[in-house]
Structures are given as C-alpha cells and as structure tokens.
Design a protein around this motif. Sequence first.
Motif, short mmCIF file in Angstrom:
data_model
loop_
_atom_site.label_atom_id
_atom_site.label_comp_id
_atom_site.label_asym_id
_atom_site.label_seq_id
_atom_site.Cartn_x
_atom_site.Cartn_y
_atom_site.Cartn_z
N VAL A 46 0.86 -1.18 0.00
CA VAL A 46 0.00 0.00 0.00
C VAL A 46 0.90 1.22 0.00
CG1 VAL A 46 -1.75 1.30 1.28
CG2 VAL A 46 -1.87 -1.20 1.18
N THR A 47 0.63 2.16 -0.91
CA THR A 47 1.51 3.31 -1.11
C THR A 47 0.80 4.62 -0.83
OG1 THR A 47 0.93 3.46 -3.46
CG2 THR A 47 2.79 2.03 -2.86
N ALA A 48 1.57 5.67 -0.66
CA ALA A 48 1.00 7.00 -0.42
C ALA A 48 0.58 7.61 -1.75
CB ALA A 48 2.02 7.89 0.29
N GLY A 49 -0.42 6.98 -2.37
CA GLY A 49 -0.85 7.35 -3.71
C GLY A 49 -0.04 6.61 -4.76
N ALA A 50 -0.60 6.49 -5.95
CA ALA A 50 0.13 5.84 -7.04
C ALA A 50 1.37 6.65 -7.42
CB ALA A 50 -0.78 5.67 -8.26
N THR A 51 1.30 7.97 -7.28
CA THR A 51 2.45 8.82 -7.61
C THR A 51 3.66 8.43 -6.79
OG1 THR A 51 0.96 10.64 -8.20
CG2 THR A 51 3.27 11.19 -7.74
N SER A 52 3.49 8.35 -5.48
CA SER A 52 4.59 7.96 -4.61
C SER A 52 5.03 6.53 -4.90
CB SER A 52 4.18 8.10 -3.14
OG SER A 52 5.20 7.65 -2.28
N GLY A 53 4.07 5.64 -5.15
CA GLY A 53 4.42 4.26 -5.46
C GLY A 53 5.30 4.16 -6.68
N LEU A 54 4.97 4.91 -7.73
CA LEU A 54 5.77 4.88 -8.95
C LEU A 54 7.15 5.48 -8.72
CD1 LEU A 54 3.00 5.77 -11.52
CD2 LEU A 54 4.52 3.78 -11.66
N ALA A 55 7.22 6.55 -7.94
CA ALA A 55 8.52 7.15 -7.64
C ALA A 55 9.41 6.17 -6.89
CB ALA A 55 8.34 8.44 -6.84
N CYS A 56 8.83 5.47 -5.92
CA CYS A 56 9.60 4.48 -5.16
C CYS A 56 10.02 3.33 -6.06
CB CYS A 56 8.77 3.96 -3.99
SG CYS A 56 8.44 5.19 -2.70
N VAL A 116 10.58 3.43 -9.39
CA VAL A 116 11.67 3.87 -10.27
C VAL A 116 12.98 3.92 -9.49
CG1 VAL A 116 12.57 5.79 -11.63
CG2 VAL A 116 10.18 5.13 -11.86
N SER A 117 12.92 4.41 -8.27
CA SER A 117 14.12 4.47 -7.44
C SER A 117 14.70 3.09 -7.20
CB SER A 117 13.79 5.14 -6.10
OG SER A 117 14.94 5.24 -5.28
N ALA A 118 13.83 2.10 -7.03
CA ALA A 118 14.29 0.74 -6.76
C ALA A 118 14.77 0.01 -8.01
CB ALA A 118 13.17 -0.07 -6.10
N VAL A 143 12.35 1.94 -0.07
CA VAL A 143 12.35 3.33 -0.52
C VAL A 143 11.18 4.08 0.08
CG1 VAL A 143 12.33 4.86 -2.52
CG2 VAL A 143 13.47 2.64 -2.68
N GLN A 144 10.02 3.44 0.13
CA GLN A 144 8.85 4.09 0.72
C GLN A 144 9.09 4.44 2.19
OE1 GLN A 144 4.57 3.40 -0.06
NE2 GLN A 144 4.56 2.21 1.84
N VAL A 145 9.66 3.53 2.93
CA VAL A 145 9.93 3.78 4.35
C VAL A 145 10.81 5.02 4.52
CG1 VAL A 145 11.11 2.88 6.40
CG2 VAL A 145 9.57 1.40 5.10
N HIS A 146 11.74 5.23 3.59
CA HIS A 146 12.66 6.35 3.70
C HIS A 146 12.19 7.60 2.96
CE1 HIS A 146 15.24 3.03 5.03
NE2 HIS A 146 15.89 3.96 5.70
N SER A 147 10.94 7.60 2.50
CA SER A 147 10.40 8.80 1.86
C SER A 147 9.07 9.18 2.51
CB SER A 147 10.24 8.59 0.35
OG SER A 147 9.51 7.41 0.06
N SER A 148 7.99 8.51 2.17
CA SER A 148 6.69 8.84 2.77
C SER A 148 6.41 8.05 4.04
CB SER A 148 5.57 8.58 1.76
OG SER A 148 5.56 7.22 1.37
N TYR A 149 7.20 7.04 4.34
CA TYR A 149 7.05 6.10 5.45
C TYR A 149 5.89 5.14 5.21
CZ TYR A 149 7.75 4.23 10.12
OH TYR A 149 8.02 3.38 11.18
N HIS A 150 4.66 5.66 5.17
CA HIS A 150 3.54 4.83 4.76
C HIS A 150 2.39 5.74 4.37
CE1 HIS A 150 1.24 5.61 8.46
NE2 HIS A 150 2.24 5.16 9.21
#
Length: 384
Positions: A97-107, A109-111, A261-268
């Motif tokens: 579960v991501t902080a929106g699809a936008t954040s999910g896609l950013a995470c 790409v980073s990974a 990556v999510q944990v280190h950006s939006s956390y959840h």
Amino acid sequence: MPRPPKPSEAVAAVPGAPFSPLAARARESGREVYALHVGDTWMEPFAGARMEALRTAEHPGMHRYCDTAGIPPLVDAVLEKLRTRNALPVERDGVLVTAGATSGLACAVSALADPGEEVLILAPFWPLVRGIVRSQRAVPIEVPFFDRVYGPEDAVQAIEERLSAKSVALYWSSPSNPSGRVLPRAMLEAIAELARRRDLWLLSDEVYEDYVYRGEHVSIGTLAPERTISVFSFSKAYGMAGNRVGSLAGPREIVAEIHKVQVHSSYHAPTAAQLAALAALRGGAGWVAEARASSRAAGDDAAAVLGIAPPEGSMFLFADVAARLDARGLAGFLEDAFEAGVLVAPGSSSGAAYGTWIRLCYSAVPPADAAAAVRRLAKVLGRA
C-alpha cells in the motif's frame, strides 16, 4: 555539483507546473473558469468511505503510525482483489500500500533504476512520470506511441527503436492518461515477450482500470509476472485523490526493495486514509459503476463536440489543435482557452512530440459544467 543557492540539475529540469501555466492566474482572477487541466473526480467518495465516517471509537489508533506496508485488513483486501479481478499471481508480501500511485511509482523507479539508466515511457504519457524519472536520477526516454501505434508488431518496433544498453524499464498507462486508449491483449503479449527478450522491468500504470468504456482491461502482470510492477490507485477508482492511497504489486523480492524506498520517503500511506480506502474497496462497487457511467457519458459528449474519437477508457481526451495555432503557438491557444473560461493542459507535458496537442479531463467537473466547458473550447477551435 550544486552549491547554495543552486539546486541539483536533475530537479531543476523538472517542471513546477506541468498541468497548466495559467492555473495560478485562474485562481486569482475571480472569474468562472472550468478547470479541466488536472485529472480529478468531481463526485464525493462513496458515503461509507468519506473521512467524516471515521471515528476513533471504532478505529482506535487511526491517527498513529501503522504497518509501513499497509494496514493488514487493507493489504488482505487488495490481495483478494488483485487475485480475483486482475488474475494476478501475487503473494501477500508482493503487495504494498503506497502514499498514492504517484509515490508508489517514484519508489518503484528508485528501486529499479540506477543514476543514468533509462526508463522508456510510452507517449503521450501522464504528465508527472517524466519528472518522477528525472527526480530519481534516471533518464526518461520518450516513445511516441498512443497516437500512431495500433498493432503488436508496430508496438515492438516503436519500443525497440528507443532501446539501448542503458534501458532497464518500460512505463505506460492503460487505460491511457491522456490518450484514452486501452491496450489490447495482443499488444500486451508482444510487449511482454519483448521485455523478456531484452530483460526489461515493466511498470504498468493501471489507475484507470475501473474506467473502461470500450474494449477490455488486461493486467500485463498476468503475462509477465516475473518482471511486472502493477500500480493502482484509490484516488481515481473511488474519487479519493486527496487521501493519497494507492497500491502496487509485483515479485516479492523487488516489492521488498520498493518498500525500503517508501519507508525512507513517505514512510507509509496515511492511516486514516487507508481505513477509508478499505471501506471503499468493500462497499464502493455501486459508486464506481455510477461514476463510470457518468464519466463515459461526459467523455462521449466531449469527443463528439470536439470532433474526435470517443475515449476507450480513462477520464481524458487528447486532441491535436495544430490547425488552430497562430504565430503565438500553443501558448497562445491556451491563453485563448483561458479567456473563454477553460483551463486545459499543454500536450508538451505529455511528451516532446506533442507540442501542438492539448489534454483535458472531462471528469474533473460535474457533467453539466464539462458540457459547457467543451462547448466553449469548441468555439476557440472554430467548431460550431
């Protein structure tokens, strides 16, 4: 290297207002302006999934941190939906579960991509994805596609022409933002085979899966599960864009990296918003059906008025207005549309090859307002 006050070159190259250069003026003008430049849903969410329906008495801890992969009941519900509706062969630890699809896609790409590696993007594309790739220090490679590619062989050729030794991933959305196309199974099968042959990750943006009017939505993760990250959104499906909840699914090993990556950006994703998303997933099917019917009617009407093909899905129309441009170019057309009371997005935000196109979202305002807006736009285009 950047030094104060200079930012990084990668972030400096990301546009600050990709949807409309005139949005700020519209807000300040005090005039009636129909805002069709941002993809949104005018309807309030399913009644049981609104924030006002949540109470701490029923949901103790709703304002605290939660499991960074998502609250367990929502993860379970998303997993069931992915297995039954999308037919994805996904395991529970392959769901995030991501902080929106936008954040999910950013995470994602980073990974998936190291600095300097390339992410191919089928164009015209969702205006934020190019900036997402750049902000993660990868290189976006645009592939003109949705307005000119219609068969599996042509799809493979268009993608292969842009591939290089640095290519690591391919992104697209279907139903497409902004073209309104829905990619057919045969084309997705060809893309899956190409991805295996050229060893590419697939980033499948499926946030408009519930808004298919013609054709069939197919999740490419059923065809290439070992290399596909499928991305979904409660923002679009259930009219909850402000809540910032999405989800993604894929091979458990890479989802674990995306989770880091999510944990280190939006956390959840916001805890309370996840509770609202769970309520929508459990009881919002009727709301989605109503929203889909409303969106289809608005899209068909807008297409007929503007003289273009009706959308197969999503909430957008993408139109070439080259014949109506004068010496001022697209900027002048956007200005004329604004003076007529309509904001639309410049096509260049969806790809460098689309500098004479415009994007509009016909679901962003109530149907009567959408109808009025496209008729004003038709006058700017010189249509009766």
